[in-house]
Design an enzyme around this catalytic site. Structure first.
Site, short mmCIF file in Angstrom:
data_model
loop_
_atom_site.label_atom_id
_atom_site.label_comp_id
_atom_site.label_asym_id
_atom_site.label_seq_id
_atom_site.Cartn_x
_atom_site.Cartn_y
_atom_site.Cartn_z
N LYS A 166 -8.76 -9.70 7.27
CA LYS A 166 -8.85 -8.28 6.91
C LYS A 166 -9.51 -7.49 8.03
CE LYS A 166 -9.57 -5.70 2.63
NZ LYS A 166 -8.20 -5.59 2.13
N GLU A 180 4.20 -8.30 2.87
CA GLU A 180 3.40 -7.59 1.87
C GLU A 180 3.56 -6.10 1.99
OE1 GLU A 180 -0.87 -7.91 2.08
OE2 GLU A 180 -0.79 -8.51 4.17
N ARG A 225 -13.93 -14.41 2.42
CA ARG A 225 -12.85 -13.82 3.21
C ARG A 225 -13.42 -13.09 4.42
NH1 ARG A 225 -8.63 -10.27 -0.03
NH2 ARG A 225 -10.25 -8.68 0.16
#
Ligand code: PLP
Length: 339
Positions: free
Chosen positions: A183, A219, A80
């Site tokens: 992220k 989210e 990620r």
């Protein structure tokens, strides 16, 4: 071991002895270095400071009942972080450097790893920043990869007890084809105003809607959203959600436990049809949600009427925690044992 009151640790920065650093210069990654300084020395024109070349990861190391130290699915965090780096044009950290760095950061700070059974863990924070100077908008030529650790308690002070969250429509976290699925710190900066207001109004976090139509659930601030509807685990599918490793693991466990799993767009209207809802992420595993307030319509959706987390959320939470702490079989090979 340090004389620390592990049970009352907050989810906050805690000074430990060492951190680990690795620099990318002249087109290649250097040696992994150890530092005992909490500070970094970077160029004032570094791209992380001006143009947001910054990505991070969040993971945890657990001391099991058997005394072993486990880290959960580190390969997924490494991948990620590479996707995040690619998304904002930073040098990618090779998986081997990522792994060696987190393992080294854990080993150098073993006295700060909370003992088993205290509800605490060692949080690992890998960070990647553009450290080289640019004034024109261009990616940096130099990068710093750093890992620091911090013993932490639960993310929401309530622990595994239900929290209240808020939906509002006047702030968006991420654009549909923007950076919501990686992220990066910029997403967090963009969500701070909404988050602060939600806190001030008595909510643990914000449940963001998709920013294009403001119709679908995205989210919950720093965590993914899921719901239980009958025998189905449902979680939103959207291009602006960060793919949570916890959510991915919960989907696997739900399936393994005989539930159906659906990843699909979820409209806010469907909230009234769910039996259980929750937020999930490394920090809390699952934070059950007892109330969702729609700030604009004033409507409240209520769950956990007996004040406790629902039965399916509880089962999933217990199973995932038991795997992470080594008390349940690691059927999917998710743990890496550090020592
Ligand atoms: C890190 C993060 C999550 C949770 O991901 P995990 O891998 O489960 O910790 C969810 N949403 C956002 C926006 C995040 O940054």
């Amino acid at each position: 071991m340090e004389n620390i009151d592990w049970k009352s640790l907050p989810f906050a920065y805690f000074k430990t002895d060492y951190n680990v650093r690795c620099y990318y210069r002249n087109g290649k990654w250097g040696k992994i270095e150890t530092s005992s300084s909490e500070y970094i020395n970077i160029h004032m024109a570094a791209t992380c400071l001006h143009y947001g070349q910054e990505a991070f990861e969040g993971m945890k190391a657990f001391r099991g009942e058997d005394g072993k130290i486990r880290i959960f699915r580190w390969e997924e965090n490494a991948k990620r972080m590479q996707r995040s780096a690619d998304g904002i044009m930073m040098a990618e950290v090779p998986a081997e450097i990522f792994k060696k760095s987190i393992v080294k950061a854990i080993r150098l700070n073993t006295k700060h790893i909370p003992p088993f059974g205290e509800g605490a863990a060692l949080y690992l924070r890998p960070l990647l920043i553009g450290s080289g100077p640019q004034v024109g908008v261009k990616p940096a030529d130099e990068y710093l990869f750093l890992v620091f650790v911090s013993p932490v308690g639960p993310y929401f002070k309530e622990g595994f007890s239900p929290v209240k969250v808020q939906i509002s429509r006047d702030y968006d976290r991420a654009a549909p084809r923007g950076t919501g699925s990686i992220k990066v710190g910029g997403n967090y900066a963009a969500g701070m105003k909404a988050g602060k207001r939600a806190h001030d109004e008595g909510f643990a976090t914000v449940l963001f809607l998709d920013s294009k139509e403001q119709k679908y659930l995205d989210e919950a601030g720093p965590a993914n959203f899921f719901a239980i509807k009958g025998n189905t685990y449902v979680t939103p599918k959207s291009d602006s959600i960060l793919p949570s490793i916890t959510n991915m693991s919960l989907m696997t466990l739900a399936e393994d436990m005989g539930y159906k799993v659906e990843r699909r767009p979820i409209t806010a209207d469907e909230l009234s049809e769910f039996d259980e809802v929750g937020a999930c992420g490394t920090a809390a595993v699952i934070s059950p949600i007892k109330l969702i307030n729609d700030r604009d319509t004033g409507k409240n959706y209520e769950y956990c009427k007996d004040g406790k987390a629902g039965p399916v959320s509880t089962k999933l939470y217990n199973r995932l925690k038991a795997i992470q702490e080594g008390t349940a079989e690691d059927k999917f090979g998710w743990n890496y044992i550090v020592e």
